[in-house]
Design an enzyme around this catalytic site. Structure first.
Site, short mmCIF file in Angstrom:
data_model
loop_
_atom_site.label_atom_id
_atom_site.label_comp_id
_atom_site.label_asym_id
_atom_site.label_seq_id
_atom_site.Cartn_x
_atom_site.Cartn_y
_atom_site.Cartn_z
N LYS A 272 57.71 37.66 58.04
CA LYS A 272 57.58 36.21 58.17
C LYS A 272 57.09 35.61 56.85
O LYS A 272 56.06 34.94 56.77
CB LYS A 272 56.64 35.87 59.32
CG LYS A 272 57.16 36.36 60.66
CD LYS A 272 58.48 35.74 61.02
CE LYS A 272 59.47 36.68 61.62
NZ LYS A 272 60.79 36.09 61.85
N GLU B 96 63.05 27.61 58.71
CA GLU B 96 63.08 27.40 57.26
C GLU B 96 63.72 26.06 56.90
O GLU B 96 63.44 25.51 55.84
CB GLU B 96 63.80 28.56 56.57
CG GLU B 96 65.24 28.75 56.95
CD GLU B 96 65.77 30.15 56.68
OE1 GLU B 96 64.94 31.06 56.47
OE2 GLU B 96 67.00 30.35 56.69
N ASP C 263 64.27 31.60 63.04
CA ASP C 263 64.11 31.75 61.60
C ASP C 263 64.95 30.75 60.82
O ASP C 263 64.44 30.06 59.93
CB ASP C 263 64.49 33.17 61.19
CG ASP C 263 64.19 33.44 59.72
OD1 ASP C 263 63.01 33.69 59.40
OD2 ASP C 263 65.12 33.40 58.90
#
Length: 595
Positions: free
Chosen positions: A252, A319, A315
């Site tokens: 992470k 981002e 994910d």
């Protein structure tokens, strides 16, 4: 250590698995008993909630509406996804139960004291092939090599690169070489490896996966650090070959953080970047132990379970949200606002970038968002509330769209096509990614940093804090409504931001943060940052300027949200040292190193 029963997972049934793995999978939903942040009532949810955009008609107007008018309404007929317990068994590593806001989850705590167990975890593996040399590959290859050496293991870590790749020189400089069999052609490396860590860019994976699969040995293990390839295969109606195991370990944080914290923690047990892990296919029962061994060898302070599908959704979304794209949009938007209001450029930069990457990140990392709010004066709390109230729903508007673009495969397709535009084709020129730190704001930042005292965390500006926390909480709520586990939600929305990414922007600006990340992350940040900038400017800030009343329900629910308790538990599992990032850091991408 005594062997446990056959590996089992209590995971979402939406992930595709091999027949062997399917038998080991079971779904273990736990009834939800959470106040999910929109309406403050009892902790037991008796009626499911959903978003409704109500049209607000100003006096004399014929119509209109915006994210600011979104509100929660009772919708008993709609089923809210119940929380899912992710359980697993390992014959090598000890799992621990943690309770995050009423939900039990299972983790494996890391540490260098566990390195002697790596030979057992990697039983049957003679060579680990690390394919690529981008953001994650250098860090993971070096960490694996160092950990296995310390464990006195004879497993070989070999780098595989395209013939003629400029990265051969970088790999040699990191201690890998053709002479000792630790560096070579990617296809030969894949064919000779028992565990293949495919760490090339996501778009390259999409263009080369068939050849990769054809070179893998039967019963070997494909290791991914991102679920992107699964999403791409799903969009094509395809799947992984049935004669290989498929696992994932997903740090992470960007690759340079993975390496930096590992090196910093060599004298302190338990330093690194948290990781999620997933077992998508398990052809011979080894997959869980191999995945956990991989994560331990990377230096992960703790490892939590997920699925490949949940991983890529959270994910890729994260981002583009608070981790990279949204924070870029926030600081650009607020820097303009502050300077247009008469604030000096230096102070505006300090009250945006330095504020978020310094005192806000430090406080959230160690004490949480509530502690940040409670540290403000009464006047400061009013400014925070005004910013939070105005920013929450506009932020959620873009985040909601982004999540659905990821989940539908649209964003994955966008990344694949963008990767192909990096090269000339169809008579059109190549369009690689351009720079993102050449505007006036970022030049001001260079000047501010040049005179910044060592260790200075910048000012705490309440309005900036309100916007930033509102977006963070909106992202948490989207992931929560979409059924993600608290460990995944907190790592993708909080921990990765404040412990891994923001320190890089603090050291040298937005490009130093964004462009040390993966190609997928860099593309997404560039695409979505302007969307957050626009909606905050056009809706949130306009609402504040027009004197819109503070939504007290939003503030009340922020103060009582169960996520704060979960963040407190996770804070106890944070790395044993804080990452140290300097402007002249040598552990970053070569093109970002200072001369």
């Amino acid at each position: 250590m005594a062997a446990t029963a056959a590996t089992t997972f209590s995971l979402s049934s939406s992930s595709s698995t091999s027949a062997a793995a399917s038998k080991a999978l079971k779904q273990s939903p736990k009834p939800s008993a959470l106040n999910l942040g929109f309406l403050g009532s009892s902790s037991t949810i008796k009626a499911c909630r959903s978003l409704k955009a109500a049209r607000v008609l100003p006096s004399g107007a014929n119509g209109g509406g915006s994210a600011l008018s979104a509100q929660m309404v009772s919708a008993p007929s709609i089923n809210t996804p119940s929380a899912t317990t992710f359980d697993f068994d390992s014959s090598v590593f000890k799992k621990e139960k943690v309770t995050l806001s009423g939900h039990d989850e299972y983790i494996v705590r890391g540490g260098r004291n566990l390195f002697p167990l790596l030979p057992d975890a990697f039983k049957g593996i003679k060579q680990i092939g690390v394919i690529g040399w981008g953001s994650q590959a250098p860090a993971q290859a070096q960490n694996l090599k160092d950990s296995l050496t310390e464990a006195k293991s004879d497993v070989v870590v070999k780098i595989g690169l395209r013939k003629g790749s400029n990265s051969f020189a970088e790999a040699r400089a990191a201690g890998f070489s053709e002479e000792n069999g630790t560096l070579g052609d990617m296809w030969e490396t894949i064919s000779g490896s028992d565990l293949v860590l495919l760490l090339i860019s996501d778009s390259a994976q999409a263009d080369n996966y068939e050849k990769v699969f054809s070179h893998m040995k039967p019963n070997s293990i494909l290791g991914l650090s991102h679920g992107f390839l699964l999403g791409h295969l799903q969009s094509l109606g395809q799947d992984f070959p049935k004669n290989i195991s498929v696992i994932a370990v997903c740090p992470k944080g960007m690759g340079p953080s993975v390496r930096r914290l590992y090196v910093q923690g060599k004298e302190v047990n338990g330093a690194g970047i948290n990781s999620s892990f997933a077992v998508h296919q398990d052809v011979d029962g080894r997959a869980t132990d191999v995945a956990l061994g991989w994560s331990i060898a990377l230096g992960s302070p703790f490892t939590f379970a997920t699925t490949l599908e949940q991983e890529y959704k959270s994910d890729i979304f994260g981002e583009r949200g608070i981790l990279l794209g949204a924070v870029h949009g926030i600081v650009e938007c607020l820097f303009r606002r502050y300077t247009e209001s008469g604030m000096s450029e230096d102070l505006a930069y300090k009250n945006t970038v330095e504020c978020i990457t310094g005192v806000i990140s430090k406080t959230i990392s160690t004490k949480g968002m509530l502690a940040l709010y409670n540290s403000l004066s009464e006047e400061g709390k009013k400014d925070f509330q005004a910013a939070y109230s105005a920013s929450y729903y506009p932020s959620m508007d873009i985040l909601y769209e982004c999540y659905e673009d990821v989940a539908s495969g649209s964003e994955i397709r966008s990344v694949v096509l963008a990767g192909r535009r990096f090269y000339e084709k169809e008579g059109l020129p190549a369009f690689p990614m351009g720079k993102i730190d050449q505007t006036r704001m970022w030049k001001v930042g260079e000047k501010v940093r040049s005179v910044r005292p060592a260790g200075d965390l910048g000012p705490l500006y309440p309005f900036t804090a309100g916007v930033y926390v509102a977006l963070m909480m909106a992202q948490i709520e989207i992931l929560r409504k979409k059924g993600h586990s608290y460990s995944e939600i907190i790592n993708e929305s909080v921990i990765e931001a404040v412990d891994s990414l923001n320190p890089f922007m603090h050291a040298r600006g937005v490009s130093f943060m964004v462009d040390n990340c993966s190609t997928t992350a860099r593309l997404g940040s560039r695409k979505w940052a302007p969307r957050f900038d626009y909606i905050l400017s056009q809706q949130a800030l306009v609402a504040v300027d027009n004197g819109a009343p503070i939504n007290q329900d939003l503030i009340s629910n922020f103060l009582s949200d169960p996520v704060h308790e979960a963040i407190g538990v996770c804070a106890q599992l944070r790395p044993s040292v804080d990452i140290s990032v300097t402007a002249d850091a040598d552990f970053v991408r070569p093109e970002l190193r200072q001369a």
